[in-house]
Design an enzyme around this catalytic site. Structure first.
Site, mmCIF file in Angstrom:
data_model
loop_
_atom_site.group_PDB
_atom_site.id
_atom_site.type_symbol
_atom_site.label_atom_id
_atom_site.label_comp_id
_atom_site.label_asym_id
_atom_site.label_seq_id
_atom_site.Cartn_x
_atom_site.Cartn_y
_atom_site.Cartn_z
ATOM 1 N N GLY A 156 13.040 -1.069 161.788
ATOM 2 C CA GLY A 156 13.951 -1.619 162.635
ATOM 3 C C GLY A 156 13.753 -2.226 164.117
ATOM 4 O O GLY A 156 14.486 -2.362 164.985
ATOM 5 N N GLY A 157 12.412 -2.659 164.164
ATOM 6 C CA GLY A 157 12.118 -3.402 165.382
ATOM 7 C C GLY A 157 12.949 -4.661 165.692
ATOM 8 O O GLY A 157 13.368 -5.021 166.711
ATOM 9 N N LYS A 158 13.148 -5.322 164.738
ATOM 10 C CA LYS A 158 13.840 -6.801 164.701
ATOM 11 C C LYS A 158 15.393 -6.320 165.255
ATOM 12 O O LYS A 158 16.116 -6.721 166.105
ATOM 13 C CB LYS A 158 14.029 -7.497 163.862
ATOM 14 C CG LYS A 158 12.574 -8.327 163.535
ATOM 15 C CD LYS A 158 12.523 -9.365 162.524
ATOM 16 C CE LYS A 158 10.986 -9.676 162.219
ATOM 17 N NZ LYS A 158 9.973 -8.665 161.392
ATOM 18 N N ARG A 180 13.730 4.693 154.348
ATOM 19 C CA ARG A 180 13.509 3.666 155.649
ATOM 20 C C ARG A 180 14.760 3.662 156.342
ATOM 21 O O ARG A 180 14.654 3.214 157.665
ATOM 22 C CB ARG A 180 12.973 2.284 154.973
ATOM 23 C CG ARG A 180 11.600 2.425 154.669
ATOM 24 C CD ARG A 180 11.021 1.373 153.781
ATOM 25 N NE ARG A 180 10.855 0.219 154.573
ATOM 26 C CZ ARG A 180 9.838 -0.269 155.436
ATOM 27 N NH1 ARG A 180 8.713 0.554 155.341
ATOM 28 N NH2 ARG A 180 9.740 -1.426 156.133
ATOM 29 N N CYS A 279 5.862 -11.486 157.001
ATOM 30 C CA CYS A 279 4.709 -11.755 157.660
ATOM 31 C C CYS A 279 3.691 -11.783 156.774
ATOM 32 O O CYS A 279 2.698 -11.224 156.523
ATOM 33 C CB CYS A 279 4.557 -9.940 158.312
ATOM 34 S SG CYS A 279 4.997 -8.878 157.132
HETATM 35 N N1 SAM Z 1 13.247 -6.141 159.578
HETATM 36 C C1 SAM Z 1 12.325 -4.988 159.474
HETATM 37 C C2 SAM Z 1 11.978 -4.550 160.937
HETATM 38 O O1 SAM Z 1 11.896 -5.770 161.853
HETATM 39 O O2 SAM Z 1 11.409 -3.556 161.178
HETATM 40 C C3 SAM Z 1 11.337 -5.058 158.619
HETATM 41 C C4 SAM Z 1 11.750 -5.350 157.113
HETATM 42 S S1 SAM Z 1 10.481 -5.310 155.947
HETATM 43 C C5 SAM Z 1 9.260 -6.504 156.283
HETATM 44 C C6 SAM Z 1 11.082 -5.455 154.353
HETATM 45 C C7 SAM Z 1 12.163 -4.486 154.214
HETATM 46 O O3 SAM Z 1 13.212 -5.172 152.700
HETATM 47 C C8 SAM Z 1 11.669 -3.059 153.516
HETATM 48 O O4 SAM Z 1 12.176 -2.080 154.460
HETATM 49 C C9 SAM Z 1 12.331 -3.062 152.200
HETATM 50 O O5 SAM Z 1 12.768 -1.698 152.050
HETATM 51 C C10 SAM Z 1 13.418 -3.771 152.284
HETATM 52 N N2 SAM Z 1 14.159 -4.281 151.068
HETATM 53 C C11 SAM Z 1 13.447 -4.689 149.706
HETATM 54 N N3 SAM Z 1 14.087 -5.116 148.890
HETATM 55 C C12 SAM Z 1 15.429 -5.209 149.462
HETATM 56 C C13 SAM Z 1 16.792 -5.509 148.930
HETATM 57 N N4 SAM Z 1 16.838 -5.920 147.440
HETATM 58 N N5 SAM Z 1 17.786 -5.258 149.565
HETATM 59 C C14 SAM Z 1 17.851 -4.774 150.882
HETATM 60 N N6 SAM Z 1 16.644 -4.461 151.604
HETATM 61 C C15 SAM Z 1 15.323 -4.499 150.710
#
Ligand code: SAM
Length: 353
Positions: A156-158, A180, A279
């Site tokens: 959730g940072g973004k 999450r 990232c």
């Molecule tokens: N945007 C977040 C932040 O700023 O904190 C970080 C996101 S993290 C890089 C990627 C996220 O994509 C993970 O929490 C994962 O659970 C989610 N994810 C993976 N496959 C997904 C899907 N098919 N649909 C939605 N979310 C998905």
């Protein structure tokens, strides 16, 4: 082996950065006690790197004004070729989302931020994150009244940065993982007053289906996809995506990223803006995914997408981050011992039709 080929002589420095302690930024919470938190952060000698970028614009403007007022040529004067003169930057309001503040320590300063403390209303003053991860949100160039989708939002940072802009008419914050999305709700409770939380709809759907669920709907879409998370992967054994048992999942990542990006673009209105981010340093997960998505949208949906040139970000934020100079599409922040943020890749797309 892959990255030494991709980055050549830059790789040893990137690698050392990845293996060393990461630097954090403090994302300022505009819903907390602004005066007290500003004092606290300035007392630490941290600076808001986004506000600092305005000085870059002012410096460029005054250099341009000075050059314009100087006589065009006098005998014996060396003329600077036009291409090496500093070019004016577009105005910040057409480039960056407003109202986001993120404090960092200067290059080479590895001081740490203490954990944020709750104010008298129990709201926390700042959120610690990799400062480069604010750049994709800045690149969205949010406008007041925007309908916004954060397709992969947890932890959730973004999402928190999106809410700082004060621009969201509504924010759909989605993540496939229910555990999450629990963390997302935790951030909302700790940082955001109730009346603003009411603008946020938290869901736990498969983002790849979003094009079928809500097509042509959003003004702004953030697609911050799951990736090899390179900084985590070089340091942590736990749940490491390079483990043998996760080989299949790893090989499928670019396909998953592509499906998420295509769904995000389909969810945007024609004329809407989408930012894709990871990232990871991997071209296969960054530029190639963007290129394949554009190809697929054109062939299967007759939708054209334009990639915006974000090279002005390099000039605006060069005092804070190291950018890879040779990205074909989008921008990439490289880990570096003097400014150990990233990797963060981001690419801004306009859905044209
Ligand atoms: N945007 C977040 C932040 O700023 O904190 C970080 C996101 S993290 C890089 C990627 C996220 O994509 C993970 O929490 C994962 O659970 C989610 N994810 C993976 N496959 C997904 C899907 N098919 N649909 C939605 N979310 C998905």
């Amino acid at each position: 082996m892959t990255y030494s080929v991709q980055f050549g002589s830059l790789w040893p420095s990137i690698r050392i950065g990845l293996l060393s302690e990461q630097k954090y930024g403090a994302l300022f919470n505009n819903f907390s006690n602004i005066e007290q938190v500003t004092k606290e952060l300035e007392h630490l000698n941290a600076v808001d790197f986004i506000r600092e970028s305005q000085k870059v614009v002012q410096d460029l403007d005054s250099t341009a004004a000075q050059q314009a007022s100087e006589p065009a040529m006098s005998t014996g004067t060396l003329l600077v070729p036009a291409e090496s003169q500093p070019q004016p930057l577009p105005s910040l309001s057409t480039l960056l989302s407003p109202n986001i503040k993120c404090y960092t320590f200067p290059k080479g300063d590895i001081s740490l931020f203490p954990p944020a403390r709750p104010d008298t209303l129990g709201i926390l003053g700042y959120y610690l994150l990799d400062a480069a991860s604010v750049l994709p949100v800045l690149a969205l160039n949010m406008q007041p009244g925007d309908l916004v989708l954060d397709l992969c939002a947890a932890p959730g940072g973004k999402m928190l940065a999106l809410l700082q802009t004060g621009c969201c008419r509504e924010l759909a914050a989605n993540d496939i993982s229910t555990s999450r999305t629990g963390r997302l709700n935790g951030i909302l409770r700790s940082y955001i007053p109730k009346n603003i939380c009411d603008l946020v709809r938290v869901t736990s759907w498969d983002g790849r289906k979003w094009g079928d669920l809500e097509a042509n709907t959003y003004d702004r879409v953030l697609v911050d996809v799951p990736c090899t998370n390179d900084r985590h992967s070089v340091m942590e054994e736990d749940n490491n995506i390079f483990k043998n048992m996760r080989k299949g999942e790893r090989q499928m990542l670019p396909m998953r990223q592509l499906e998420l990006l295509v769904a995000g673009i389909l969810a945007a209105k024609p004329g809407g803006v989408v930012v894709y981010s990871t990232c990871s340093l991997s071209q296969l997960q960054n530029e190639y995914v963007v290129e394949r998505a554009m190809e697929l949208l054109s062939i299967q949906y007759n939708i054209s997408v334009h990639v915006e040139d974000l090279s002005s970000f390099q000039r605006l934020f060069e005092d804070t981050f190291y950018f890879f100079p040779n990205c074909r599409l989008g921008e990439l922040v490289l880990p570096h011992l003097l400014a150990n943020f990233g990797p963060t890749y981001f690419c801004k797309l306009h859905r044209l039709g």
